[in-house]
Motif scaffolding. Sequence first.
Motif, mmCIF file in Angstrom:
data_model
loop_
_atom_site.group_PDB
_atom_site.id
_atom_site.type_symbol
_atom_site.label_atom_id
_atom_site.label_comp_id
_atom_site.label_asym_id
_atom_site.label_seq_id
_atom_site.Cartn_x
_atom_site.Cartn_y
_atom_site.Cartn_z
ATOM 1 N N PRO A 1 -5.784 3.605 -6.533
ATOM 2 C CA PRO A 1 -4.594 2.941 -5.379
ATOM 3 C C PRO A 1 -6.128 2.316 -4.739
ATOM 4 N N TYR B 1 -6.482 -5.500 -2.441
ATOM 5 C CA TYR B 1 -5.276 -6.363 -1.578
ATOM 6 C C TYR B 1 -5.709 -7.349 -0.576
ATOM 7 N N ILE C 1 -5.663 -1.835 -3.247
ATOM 8 C CA ILE C 1 -5.356 -2.077 -1.867
ATOM 9 C C ILE C 1 -6.457 -2.571 -0.920
ATOM 10 N N SER D 1 0.909 -1.208 -0.112
ATOM 11 C CA SER D 1 -0.279 -0.079 0.171
ATOM 12 C C SER D 1 0.347 0.721 -0.504
#
Length: 287
Positions: free
Chosen positions: A267, A274, A271, A226
Motif C-alpha cells: 500500500p 498515486y 499510494i 489511501s
Amino acid sequence: MALLTRTAGALHRRPRLRLSLLLAAPLLWLAVLYLGSLTVLFVSAFWTTNSFTSEVVKVWSTDNFRELFTTPVFRQVILRSVGVALAVTVLCAVIAFPVAFYTARVARPRWRPLLVVAILTPLWASYLVKVYAWRLILSEGGLADWMLKPFGLSGPGFGLTAAVLTLTYLWLPYMILPIHAALEQLPANLLDASADLGARAVRTFRSVVLPMVLPSVAAGSIFTFSLSLGDYITVQIVGGKTQLIGNLVYSNIELNLPMAAALGTVPVVVIVLYLLAMRRTGALSSL
C-alpha cells in the motif's frame, strides 16, 4: 532571571535559531516515530522466519517479495485491494459532486454552513459504530432487504459489494469537502459568461466547471483511495470471506512478521505512485 533575559535576547537576535528550536520537536517526532517506523517496516520485510518456531530470523533475503509477486493468491488480493480503492474513489466522486454543487451553489447562503456541518456530522461518530450499523443494514432481513423486497430484489449481503458500499459511506465527506470548497470559490461571472456565449449546462460543466474543480476532486481522491487501500476492519465486519491487503497483514503479524511487513509495503508503494500521478493534476496544492 538574568539568564532568561540573556537567552531571550539571544533568541530575539537570531530568528533562524528561534525557528530551528520551534521546529525541532515536530521534526524529531516526524523523523523518529513516522519515518523511523516506516524504515523498520521496510527493513523487516527483508527478514525471514524460522519455519519450525516462527521466530524472526534477521538474515537479509528477498524471498518475501518473490513470494508476494509469484504467488497467485497474493497477486489477486493486491489487485482486488487496488480495485476496491478505485471503486470507492469513483463512487465517492460521483456522489460527492452533485451534493457539493448543491451545498456550494444552489442552497441559500444562510443554509450552507449548516449543510457543511451535516456533511461533517458522520465523522464525529465512532468508526466501529458506523461499520456495525452497515452490518445491520446489509444483514439478511435487514434494511437493505426490506427496501429492495418490493422490487423482487434482495440486499448484497456480506462480501465485496458490502465492503465497497460501507467504505464509500465512511470516506464520502473527505471527497465532498474539497469539491464544495472549489465550487464555492468558482467565480459566478465565469458561469454567466459561458451562458452568455450560448453554452448549455453540459458544455459549461465540461469546459468551465470541471477543469477548475478537477484538482479538488483529485485531492479528495487521495483521501478516499489511501484510506480504502489501508482499511481492514470494515472488510472484517462486512466483507464476509473477502480478503484485502489489510486482512493479510493482520493475519500474518503473529505467524510471519516479515511477510506482513512485505505486504505492508505494497500500500505504501501504491499510494506513493498515486500521489505522484495526482501531483500532475495540481491536487497536492488543493489539500
